[in-house]
Scaffold this motif. Structure first.
Motif, PDB file in Angstrom:
ATOM      1  N   LYS A   1       1.866  15.696   1.584  1.00 45.16           N
ATOM      2  CA  LYS A   1       1.854  15.480   0.138  1.00 45.16           C
ATOM      3  C   LYS A   1       0.594  14.790  -0.360  1.00 45.16           C
ATOM      4  O   LYS A   1       0.111  15.071  -1.464  1.00 45.16           O
ATOM      5  N   THR A   2       0.036  13.870   0.411  1.00 44.53           N
ATOM      6  CA  THR A   2      -1.133  13.129  -0.061  1.00 44.53           C
ATOM      7  C   THR A   2      -2.334  14.044  -0.257  1.00 44.53           C
ATOM      8  O   THR A   2      -3.109  13.885  -1.206  1.00 44.53           O
ATOM      9  N   ARG A   3      -2.500  15.025   0.627  1.00 40.94           N
ATOM     10  CA  ARG A   3      -3.599  15.975   0.471  1.00 40.94           C
ATOM     11  C   ARG A   3      -3.450  16.753  -0.830  1.00 40.94           C
ATOM     12  O   ARG A   3      -4.430  16.988  -1.552  1.00 40.94           O
ATOM     13  N   ILE A   4      -2.228  17.164  -1.140  1.00 36.07           N
ATOM     14  CA  ILE A   4      -2.005  17.915  -2.380  1.00 36.07           C
ATOM     15  C   ILE A   4      -2.336  17.038  -3.588  1.00 36.07           C
ATOM     16  O   ILE A   4      -2.957  17.499  -4.552  1.00 36.07           O
TER      17      ILE A   4
ATOM     18  N   LEU B   1      -9.716   8.212  -7.117  1.00 36.23           N
ATOM     19  CA  LEU B   1     -10.046   7.107  -6.210  1.00 36.23           C
ATOM     20  C   LEU B   1      -8.783   6.383  -5.738  1.00 36.23           C
ATOM     21  O   LEU B   1      -8.666   6.031  -4.551  1.00 36.23           O
ATOM     22  N   THR B   2      -7.829   6.150  -6.633  1.00 36.36           N
ATOM     23  CA  THR B   2      -6.598   5.489  -6.195  1.00 36.36           C
ATOM     24  C   THR B   2      -5.805   6.382  -5.246  1.00 36.36           C
ATOM     25  O   THR B   2      -5.142   5.884  -4.330  1.00 36.36           O
ATOM     26  N   SER B   3      -5.889   7.702  -5.454  1.00 34.40           N
ATOM     27  CA  SER B   3      -5.147   8.610  -4.569  1.00 34.40           C
ATOM     28  C   SER B   3      -5.670   8.567  -3.142  1.00 34.40           C
ATOM     29  O   SER B   3      -4.938   8.907  -2.203  1.00 34.40           O
ATOM     30  N   ARG B   4      -6.924   8.133  -2.968  1.00 37.08           N
ATOM     31  CA  ARG B   4      -7.487   8.042  -1.612  1.00 37.08           C
ATOM     32  C   ARG B   4      -6.800   6.962  -0.778  1.00 37.08           C
ATOM     33  O   ARG B   4      -6.912   6.967   0.448  1.00 37.08           O
ATOM     34  N   PHE B   5      -6.092   6.050  -1.431  1.00 37.21           N
ATOM     35  CA  PHE B   5      -5.442   4.947  -0.715  1.00 37.21           C
ATOM     36  C   PHE B   5      -3.961   5.206  -0.461  1.00 37.21           C
ATOM     37  O   PHE B   5      -3.289   4.375   0.149  1.00 37.21           O
ATOM     38  N   ILE B   6      -3.437   6.344  -0.942  1.00 39.00           N
ATOM     39  CA  ILE B   6      -2.022   6.651  -0.692  1.00 39.00           C
ATOM     40  C   ILE B   6      -1.837   7.002   0.781  1.00 39.00           C
ATOM     41  O   ILE B   6      -2.550   7.871   1.296  1.00 39.00           O
ATOM     42  N   PRO B   7      -0.912   6.351   1.485  1.00 44.50           N
ATOM     43  CA  PRO B   7      -0.702   6.682   2.907  1.00 44.50           C
ATOM     44  C   PRO B   7      -0.190   8.114   3.062  1.00 44.50           C
ATOM     45  O   PRO B   7       0.378   8.695   2.125  1.00 44.50           O
TER      46      PRO B   7
ATOM     47  N   ARG C   1       0.821  -1.209   0.000  1.00 43.29           N
ATOM     48  CA  ARG C   1       0.000   0.000   0.000  1.00 43.29           C
ATOM     49  C   ARG C   1       0.859   1.266   0.000  1.00 43.29           C
ATOM     50  O   ARG C   1       0.455   2.292  -0.544  1.00 43.29           O
ATOM     51  N   ARG C   2       2.055   1.197   0.571  1.00 46.54           N
ATOM     52  CA  ARG C   2       2.898   2.387   0.624  1.00 46.54           C
ATOM     53  C   ARG C   2       3.401   2.801  -0.754  1.00 46.54           C
ATOM     54  O   ARG C   2       3.918   3.905  -0.918  1.00 46.54           O
TER      55      ARG C   2
ATOM     56  N   LEU D   1       8.937   9.370  -3.019  1.00 41.36           N
ATOM     57  CA  LEU D   1       9.520   8.029  -3.028  1.00 41.36           C
ATOM     58  C   LEU D   1      10.501   7.800  -1.881  1.00 41.36           C
ATOM     59  O   LEU D   1      10.444   6.751  -1.223  1.00 41.36           O
ATOM     60  N   PRO D   2      11.444   8.735  -1.597  1.00 41.66           N
ATOM     61  CA  PRO D   2      12.346   8.483  -0.466  1.00 41.66           C
ATOM     62  C   PRO D   2      11.631   8.441   0.884  1.00 41.66           C
ATOM     63  O   PRO D   2      12.177   7.894   1.841  1.00 41.66           O
ATOM     64  N   GLN D   3      10.422   9.019   0.964  1.00 38.41           N
ATOM     65  CA  GLN D   3       9.666   8.974   2.214  1.00 38.41           C
ATOM     66  C   GLN D   3       8.971   7.638   2.406  1.00 38.41           C
ATOM     67  O   GLN D   3       8.674   7.247   3.540  1.00 38.41           O
ATOM     68  N   THR D   4       8.678   6.940   1.326  1.00 36.14           N
ATOM     69  CA  THR D   4       7.887   5.717   1.417  1.00 36.14           C
ATOM     70  C   THR D   4       8.691   4.443   1.154  1.00 36.14           C
ATOM     71  O   THR D   4       8.237   3.352   1.496  1.00 36.14           O
ATOM     72  N   LEU D   5       9.874   4.576   0.545  1.00 37.05           N
ATOM     73  CA  LEU D   5      10.674   3.410   0.186  1.00 37.05           C
ATOM     74  C   LEU D   5      11.951   3.355   1.008  1.00 37.05           C
ATOM     75  O   LEU D   5      12.505   4.389   1.383  1.00 37.05           O
TER      76      LEU D   5
END
Length: 624
Positions: free
Chosen positions: A79-82, A189-195, A10-11, A131-135
């Motif tokens: 970032k996810t809100r943006i 819709l897919t962006s709603r699942f980004i942590p 999911r990340r 990417l560096p924040q999630t990987l």
């Protein structure tokens, strides 16, 4: 873990599909608009040319105007809100586009194109900064490879879909409108699942002036010279790609004698090649940020760019071939191979550069550096268009323009690699190590991600520093015997890697003293320093007693100590392999299987030379 496993996490997966759907919609909308203007509205050739030339300028203009602002947004806010706001904006833009498609309002569609440029401008800094924040660091190259592959495939499929749907007689605009709105909604819709991805600079003072902020962002991008030259390398990739892709329609028609299906084929070959090259980067780099692939990519772009010119320099004898007839024509498979390999080497070139920028830039300014990169990319894309138009006005055909771009690539690559010798140094290291050895690494997660540490390792061959250099995820300063440091050719590698030459007290006390000073200074700056405490290569495959120099270093600067061991090197190329019983040489082992084992860090106060020797002996096991 394979990089494809990230598509089940999911990340990463929701972000991957969100950015891929956005790239698809950009491509589908732009191509549908061009098809509408060119084939559905009965416009004159002059008007069609006006709209098709104006369209790229309108799309690229927001990158100049708003990239700096977008970089600030990505630093200051979560970032996810943006991303979700951007996706809502995309839905609104596609609703307007639907009205423009169905009503044949080209002026409105051009305004929507500008809006989609804004969409990409705001999303761009987030796309690579998240990417560096999630990987993890071991996933960064693979993640970038997946993103590059996904982007290329999405652009290609979007182009085909945008062209095909708009050309459906009578109802093409309605299908195009439904597709672009549907994809925009799917992207939201897919962006709603980004942590959540927290702000990296929440206290940043926001500058609303885009012009002064652009100047500041470019200054920030330029501060780290190595990162800036990597950004220049990325921008050059966009220049080269723009020149190549812009010439493909004429190249297809005149030099290949193909119809629209052949044009789609050559774009497909280039995109697939780029995607394959991007995915191969993780395997070829051993999950590290391996900038040694960049010179390899540059070489391939030039070699196969030149061969593309040589394969078909003149006009085709037959015109109007479809894609299947083209594939059956003489000499076509050479062109197919050239296009695929140009794409593959483009992947080798650009993916490590993006990963390098991400890994070397502090998190609180990465989005703004990416914004600066986007500004320079836009500038080079415009320059590429001018370059292509200028050569066309001089009477050069597409193959000759390919040749000019390939030759110019040599000059630009040489310039960048001269400014940053680290690229060439890593390339030489990568080639040597991967040619001579097959290496497996165990315990690399034990290497500290930040801060100083003293690495200690057994010493088996002259290649030990290069093997470690090629496999450690962080740059390290190697302390090595001064005569090895001055070996021809390798001296360039060791000097560029800032290795520290050392000599025995009786040989050169001044060199010895300076070595200890340099080691202490490097540790004080938070760097990694690697030493071989045996003081020389093993003469019989066994570990020699560790000398007290390691204790002297730690007494002066008590830092973490990371024991390491090399296995399987004894008897390989450039190891001492004289028999204990006779002076006859043992046979060399080419492509030897080698293991590097990295142990957990230990506090300085818990180790001494004897304890470190015992631990390295255990790590080494029964293999030298």
């Amino acid at each position: 873990m394979s990089q494809f496993a990230l598509l089940g996490r999911r990340r990463f997966a929701p972000f991957f599909w969100t950015q891929a759907l956005g790239a698809f919609n950009d491509s589908a909308f732009r191509n549908a608009m061009v098809m509408l203007a060119a084939f559905q509205m009965g416009l004159s050739d002059h008007d069609v040319g006006l709209y098709t030339n104006l369209a790229p300028a309108l799309f690229i203009l927001p990158f100049f105007l708003f990239s700096a602002t977008a970089g600030q947004l990505a630093e200051k806010f979560e970032k996810t809100r943006i991303i979700r706001f951007v996706k809502v904006f995309e839905i609104a833009a596609m609703v307007l586009a639907a009205y423009g498609f169905i009503g044949h309002h080209l002026s409105l569609l051009l305004a929507v194109l500008f809006m989609m440029g804004m969409h990409s401008t705001v999303f761009g800094p987030i796309k690579y900064a998240i990417l560096p924040q999630t990987l993890d660091s071991t996933e960064l190259v693979g993640g970038n490879g997946l993103v590059e592959m996904g982007t290329q495939m999405a652009i290609l499929i979007g182009m085909v879909a945008g062209n095909a749907l708009m050309l459906i007689a009578g109802i093409g605009p309605h299908f195009s409108a439904a597709l672009t709105i549907g994809i925009a909604v799917a992207g939201y819709l897919t962006s709603r699942f980004i942590p959540p991805a927290p702000a990296t600079a929440p206290n940043l003072t926001f500058n609303w002036n885009p012009f002064t902020e652009t100047v500041r962002v470019l200054h920030i991008t330029h501060e780290d010279r190595t990162v800036f030259n990597a950004v220049l390398g990325i921008s050059w990739f966009w220049f080269f790609g723009t020149v190549l892709v812009a010439q493909l329609p004429l190249y297809t028609r005149i030099n290949l004698g193909g119809d629209g299906s052949v044009n789609t084929l050559v774009l497909t070959l280039f995109s697939i090649g780029t995607g394959v090259g991007a995915l191969m980067c993780e395997k070829m780099s051993g999950k590290r940020v391996e900038i040694g692939l960049v010179p390899l990519g540059a070489f391939g772009l030039t070699a196969f760019g030149i061969d593309l010119f040589l394969a078909r320099p003149g006009a085709a004898a037959v015109r109007g071939l479809d894609w299947l007839a083209f594939l059956h024509a003489a000499g076509s498979w050479r062109i197919v191979l050239d296009l695929i390999l140009i794409g593959v080497f483009a992947g080798f070139y650009v993916v490590p550069l993006f990963a390098f920028v991400q890994s070397r830039t502090p998190r609180d300014r990465l989005s703004r550096v990416i914004a600066g990169n986007n500004i320079l990319n836009a500038l080079l894309i415009v320059m590429a268009s001018v370059f292509g138009l200028g050569l066309d006005m001089l009477g050069l055909g597409a193959p000759q323009i390919f040749l000019m771009a390939a030759i110019l690539n040599v000059i630009v690559a040489a310039y960048i690699f001269t400014l940053v010798p680290e690229f060439l140094m890593r390339f030489i290291t990568w080639i040597l190590v991967n040619t001579l050895y097959r290496i497996r690494v165990d315990g690399m997660q034990n290497l500290p991600e930040e801060g100083s540490a003293l690495l200690v390792c057994n010493h088996v061959s002259f290649m030990d520093p290069l093997i470690l250099m090629a496999n450690l995820r962080r740059p390290a300063r190697f302390v090595m015997y001064y005569k090895i440091f001055h070996i021809p050719i390798l001296h360039f590698v060791f000097k560029t890697a800032k290795a520290i030459p050392i000599a025995g007290k009786k040989e050169d006390p001044a060199v010895l003293h300076k070595a200890f000073e340099d080691v202490d200074a490097a540790l004080a700056r938070g760097e990694l320093v690697c030493i071989f405490p045996e003081g020389g290569l093993t003469k019989d495959g066994n570990i020699a007693p560790f000398r007290p120099g390691v204790e002297k270093i730690l007494a002066r600067r008590p830092v973490r100590v990371v024991p390491m061991a090399l296995r399987g090197l004894w008897g390989s190329v450039w190891s001492r392999r004289d028999s204990m019983l006779r002076r006859a040489r043992l046979p060399r082992r080419f492509r030897a299987r080698v293991e590097l084992v990295v142990d957990a860090p230990r506090p300085a106060e818990q180790v001494d030379a004897a304890a470190l020797q015992d631990r390295v002996q255990v790590l080494r096991g029964d293999m030298a």
